[in-house]
Design an enzyme around this catalytic site. Structure first.
Site, PDB file in Angstrom:
ATOM      1  N   SER A 179       1.896  25.483  71.322  1.00 21.35           N
ATOM      2  CA  SER A 179       0.804  24.625  70.847  1.00 21.35           C
ATOM      3  C   SER A 179      -0.533  25.098  71.403  1.00 21.35           C
ATOM      4  O   SER A 179      -0.715  25.159  72.622  1.00 21.35           O
ATOM      5  CB  SER A 179       1.033  23.169  71.260  1.00 21.35           C
ATOM      6  OG  SER A 179      -0.073  22.370  70.870  1.00 21.35           O
ATOM      7  N   SER A 208      -2.603  28.513  65.566  1.00 21.53           N
ATOM      8  CA  SER A 208      -3.725  27.594  65.297  1.00 21.53           C
ATOM      9  C   SER A 208      -5.000  27.955  66.046  1.00 21.53           C
ATOM     10  O   SER A 208      -5.684  27.094  66.597  1.00 21.53           O
ATOM     11  CB  SER A 208      -3.315  26.145  65.636  1.00 21.53           C
ATOM     12  OG  SER A 208      -2.163  25.770  64.927  1.00 21.53           O
ATOM     13  N   GLU A 327      -0.632  23.658  59.895  1.00 16.94           N
ATOM     14  CA  GLU A 327      -0.604  22.295  59.372  1.00 16.94           C
ATOM     15  C   GLU A 327      -0.679  22.256  57.842  1.00 16.94           C
ATOM     16  O   GLU A 327      -0.352  21.254  57.215  1.00 16.94           O
ATOM     17  CB  GLU A 327      -1.753  21.482  59.957  1.00 16.94           C
ATOM     18  CG  GLU A 327      -3.127  21.947  59.524  1.00 16.94           C
ATOM     19  CD  GLU A 327      -4.226  21.413  60.439  1.00 16.94           C
ATOM     20  OE1 GLU A 327      -5.152  20.814  59.899  1.00 16.94           O
ATOM     21  OE2 GLU A 327      -4.150  21.591  61.660  1.00 16.94           O
TER      22      GLU A 327
END
EC number: 2.5.1.19
Length: 442
Positions: A179, A208, A327
């Site tokens: 993450s 990300s 996402e």
């Protein structure tokens, strides 16, 4: 259908009767809203958030900060177009307090560093699924930086941060491959640490990255000095210098990732969807939709008013690396299931650790409607098939719900289980969706 203990509520996903022609005002960005709330709470003076997103995740963030002593006043501007605002009044952070993170990654990861700066114990708890989501990167790093945290060795929720009113800070190594929020969490509070913070990512590829760039941009906008790999620093190293943060007046951009289902509607049904206030420059990952959905058969034009996206009704498969924009995967998978050629979605193994295991969930739900989706080591391979109606389960994951709605545009009889889970980031989704399908473009 009324919900009961054995049968969750089912929402009949509307089928598009023809081409769409709609203007959809997408609510503000969750990612921007929650970062702005944290930065404003750590500032040396009051600040304003205009047009913030009001959703489960952002309301949990605001409630958590209030519990730690931050003043957050809500109001509505009188000037035309000014809309809702939150005034954030920083104060001495303190416990004891209990924080409900729900299942919000930003709350469970961004706030333990803030809690380390508070005086007193701050307990963090949340939904059952939140216990399964990785938090070790933040917990281990904070311990290295001087914090005391009780988590019974789980590396996950529930936990208690025993704040001492300050934190030494300094250099720390973490593996943020599960993450990027681990990096953002430390950077956001870093200016308030005595020595600032130097975060060195030691793991494999970092997912990300646009979200880390968003964090850096927002830190700089409130006066923080941040050195990054992009600004000539070492690869995978971010440094934040200690210093005061400014209060500022911020207007929150529309959430571009939440625009995805509406743009997808133009791809699936044909026609045009306009999203007002789409920014010309942004760090939001959702901006990649312009490129990805164009490759899948649409066209777009960015005007002073916003983004105009047009679909022809033809959908093409795509081979795409989504590592920076994971996402977006559920919505892209839904569109790909309706395409005329196969698709391969790569670089998203980290989605197994999101609100649910999104790769397994997408495979199961699309296949149960007659699809042909297989999991790969780092993504999905999707072969279009003629789909049929059925129940599309959401696993309390907002992006699963919107993915099912996209498929329902072209497939009669799709019923979304627990569509209310979209309130996590996109309040009133069912009304926005049916409004788009019944709109005349006004």
């Amino acid at each position: 259908m009324a919900p009961n203990d054995s049968q969750p509520a089912l929402w009949p996903a509307p089928t598009a009767a023809g081409a769409v022609d709609a203007t959809v005002h997408v609510p503000g960005s969750k990612s921007v809203t929650n970062r702005a709330l944290v930065l404003a709470s750590l500032a040396s003076e009051p600040g304003w958030l205009r047009r913030p997103l009001r959703s489960r995740d952002t309301l949990l963030m605001a409630a958590a900060l209030r519990a730690m002593g931050v003043g957050i006043e809500e109001g509505v501007g009188t000037e035309k177009g000014s809309g809702e605002f939150w005034r954030v009044i920083p104060s001495g952070l303190h416990g004891p307090a209990t924080v409900d993170v729900g299942n919000a990654g930003t709350v469970m990861r961004f706030l333990p560093p803030v809690a380390a700066l508070a005086n007193g114990p701050i307990r963090f708890d949340g939904d059952p699924r939140s216990y399964e989501r990785p938090l070790h990167g933040v917990i281990d790093a904070l311990r290295v930086l001087g914090a005391r945290i009780d988590d019974d060795g789980r590396g996950a929720l529930p936990l208690t941060v025993h704040g001492g009113g300050a934190l030494d800070g300094g250099p720390v190594e973490i593996d943020a491959s599960s993450s990027s929020q681990f990096v953002s969490a430390l950077l956001l509070s870093g200016p308030r640490f005595n020595q600032g913070v130097e975060v060195r990512h030691t793991g494999s590829s970092l997912p990300s990255m646009p979200h880390i760039r968003m964090t850096v941009d927002m830190l700089r906008a409130v006066g923080a000095q941040v050195d990054t790999p992009e600004s000539g620093g070492e690869p995978n190293v971010w440094r934040v210098t200690p210093g005061a943060l400014l209060g500022r007046d911020l207007t929150v951009e529309p959430d571009l990732s939440n625009a995805q289902p509406f743009l997808a509607a133009a791809l699936v049904a044909g026609g045009k969807v306009v999203v007002p206030d789409w920014p010309a420059r942004t760090t939001q990952p959702g901006d990649r939709l312009r490129e990805i959905f164009t490759e899948m058969g649409g066209s777009c034009e960015l005007t002073e008013y916003g983004l105009e996206f047009t679909g022809s009704g033809a959908i093409h498969g795509i081979d795409v690396d989504l590592s920076e924009v994971g996402e977006l995967t559920p919505g892209i998978a839904a569109v790909a299931a309706l395409a005329d050629t196969p698709s391969t979605l790569r670089g998203v193994s980290h989605l197994r650790l999101h609100e649910t295991d999104r790769l397994a969930a997408l495979t199961k739900e699309i296949n149960e409607l007659g699809g042909d989706v297989t999991e790969t080591a780092d993504g999905l391979h999707i072969r279009p098939r003629r789909l049929h109606g059925g129940i599309f389960h959401t696993y309390e994951d907002h992006r699963m719900a919107t993915a099912g709605a996209i498929i329902g545009l072209a497939v009669e009889g799709v019923q979304i289980e627990n569509v209310a889970t979209t309130a996590k980031t996109l309040p009133d989704f069912p009304d926005l969706w049916t409004g788009m399908l019944g709109s005349d473009g006004a």
